[in-house]
Design an enzyme around this catalytic site. Structure first.
Site, PDB file in Angstrom:
ATOM      1  N   TYR A  98      -0.496  12.002   1.871  1.00 34.58           N
ATOM      2  CA  TYR A  98      -0.462  11.029   1.442  1.00 34.58           C
ATOM      3  C   TYR A  98      -0.831  10.433  -0.364  1.00 34.58           C
ATOM      4  O   TYR A  98      -2.054  11.069  -0.995  1.00 34.58           O
ATOM      5  CB  TYR A  98      -1.426   9.875   1.543  1.00 34.58           C
ATOM      6  CG  TYR A  98      -1.675   8.433   1.337  1.00 34.58           C
ATOM      7  CD1 TYR A  98      -1.078   7.597   1.131  1.00 34.58           C
ATOM      8  CD2 TYR A  98      -2.623   7.657   0.965  1.00 34.58           C
ATOM      9  CE1 TYR A  98      -1.036   6.101   1.783  1.00 34.58           C
ATOM     10  CE2 TYR A  98      -3.112   6.321   0.452  1.00 34.58           C
ATOM     11  CZ  TYR A  98      -1.697   5.659   0.876  1.00 34.58           C
ATOM     12  OH  TYR A  98      -1.892   4.198   0.589  1.00 34.58           O
ATOM     13  N   LYS A 195      -5.108   1.376   9.358  1.00 42.97           N
ATOM     14  CA  LYS A 195      -3.258   1.492  10.032  1.00 42.97           C
ATOM     15  C   LYS A 195      -3.687   1.394  11.491  1.00 42.97           C
ATOM     16  O   LYS A 195      -4.325   0.692  12.083  1.00 42.97           O
ATOM     17  CB  LYS A 195      -3.395   3.635   9.675  1.00 42.97           C
ATOM     18  CG  LYS A 195      -3.381   3.196   8.155  1.00 42.97           C
ATOM     19  CD  LYS A 195      -2.503   2.372   7.493  1.00 42.97           C
ATOM     20  CE  LYS A 195      -2.680   2.770   5.991  1.00 42.97           C
ATOM     21  NZ  LYS A 195      -2.592   3.832   5.506  1.00 42.97           N
TER      22      LYS A 195
END
Ligand SMILES: *Cc1c(COP(=O)(O)O)cnc(C)c1O
Length: 378
Positions: A98, A195
């Site tokens: 990420y 998320k």
């Protein structure tokens, strides 16, 4: 008990006084002491808050960990964990990482004497070659972003045990519903609960679980000392999200598989990355180790002009960063989520100017496919 049942139970029995089914939001900074040197167990909300603790206990249970911790964001969680290390320590990191994590490592923590080597952590000889006398940990994403490679935690954990390294797994893309890294030998699991765990694109939150009470004490010391904790309202929203984790992910995965199969056959699509497809290199291993393949898809379109067309012409699917919520989102990693990855690494990983990343939501799969067809063929 199944994870989906455990998830629904989160916080259910907290309030024995009133029997409230939903955990109360303890919107308080401080707590009255019952006497000199006595405490109710809560003194000040940075150190501990009942709503936050309900979430922390809940994620610890789902992950099979000794203790859980909630932070103001996924990045705050990762930053707090890095405080376990000191100047001179070295970490081996999965290269398909990420972008925000990469930025935190290279632009901030490297200034304090930590060093990071990025390798393909699926290649054990590459990991071996990166080891130095100062290596203290291996940091991986269980399912990587954006190209969806599945980490071999079993292999990595045996290497970590041999050398007393910590194995840290960012399990954001899978959640405990699909994978429990601590069961496979990880010491610490991290989530951007923004998320799938909160699941509604309405909260920013981070969670950590640890395997041992000894690690829990060290992590708690930093959580309290630094104070990047999750507030009671956001803790409550995350708990509410977690209750529906199972049904959301079931639907999202079912949709993702249909969409991946459809994309694969579309003449304007060059390549599809979804571990649920049999041709995905990690499909068999993931079938063995995980309870599903998640609901993230990456795909390459035939040319760069199609990228902008798809991003702007989809109507149901929003062009936005983030992932894991009930609403489907699409993004362009090269410019949006992975801009902080050095260009040569991006190129090696395959994050190029035709790659799109789709977070599949809970809408009807046929509607999502129609939306993609319209945008591609416009
Ligand atoms: C989003 C994300 C993060 C960062 O979490 P925030 O909640 O945005 O701070 C870390 N790791 C992964 C894999 C992510 O997708």
């Amino acid at each position: 008990m199944h994870i989906s049942t455990q998830a629904v139970q989160t916080g259910l029995e907290w309030d024995t006084r009133t029997g409230s089914v939903a955990v109360p939001i303890y919107q308080t900074a401080t707590f009255r002491h019952p006497g000199l040197g006595r405490s109710t167990g809560y003194d000040y909300s940075r150190s501990g808050n009942p709503t936050r603790q309900t979430l922390e206990d809940g994620i610890a249970r789902l992950d099979g960990g000794a203790r859980g911790f909630a932070y103001a964001s996924g990045m705050a969680a990762i930053a707090n964990l890095l405080l376990l290390f000191k100047s001179g320590d070295h970490l081996i990191v999965t290269e398909d990482l990420y972008g925000g994590t990469c930025r935190l490592f290279d632009k901030i923590f490297s200034q304090y004497g930590l060093s990071f080597t990025y390798v393909d952590t699926s290649d054990s000889s590459a990991v071996q070659a990166a080891l130095t006398p100062g290596t203290k940990a291996i940091f991986v994403e269980t399912l990587t972003n954006p190209l969806l490679k599945f980490a071999d935690l079993t292999a990595l954990s045996s290497l970590c045990r041999e050398r007393s390294l910590l194995l840290i797994a960012d399990n954001t893309f899978l959640t405990p519903y699909l994978l429990r890294p601590l069961d496979l030998g990880a010491d610490i699991t991290i989530y951007s609960a923004t998320k799938y765990l909160s699941g509604h694109n309405d909260t920013v939150a981070g969670l950590v679980t640890v395997k041992t009470p000894e690690l829990a004490d060290r992590v708690y010391f930093h959580q309290n000392a630094v104070g990047a904790v999750l507030g009671p309202q956001d803790s409550w929203l995350t708990i509410r999200g977690i209750k529906t984790l199972g049904v959301r992910l079931d639907r999202q995965q079912e949709n993702a598989l249909k969409i991946a199969r459809w994309l694969k056959c579309h003449p304007l699509v060059r390549k599809v990355f979804y571990p649920g497809l049999e041709e995905h290199p990690d499909h068999e291993r993931m079938k063995r180790d995980a309870r599903g393949f998640g609901a993230m898809i990456a795909f390459e379109v035939l040319n760069h002009a199609l990228v902008e067309q798809v991003l702007l012409k989809t109507k149901l699917i929003s062009f936005a960063e983030s992932l894991g919520g009930v609403e489907s989102l699409i993004t362009f990693p090269e410019v949006q989520t992975h801009a902080d990855i050095p260009p040569e690494l991006r190129a090696r990983l395959g994050i190029n100017n035709v790659l799109l990343r789709l977070s599949v939501g809970i809408e009807d799969a046929d509607d999502l496919i129609e939306d993609l067809r319209f945008a591609l063929e416009a």
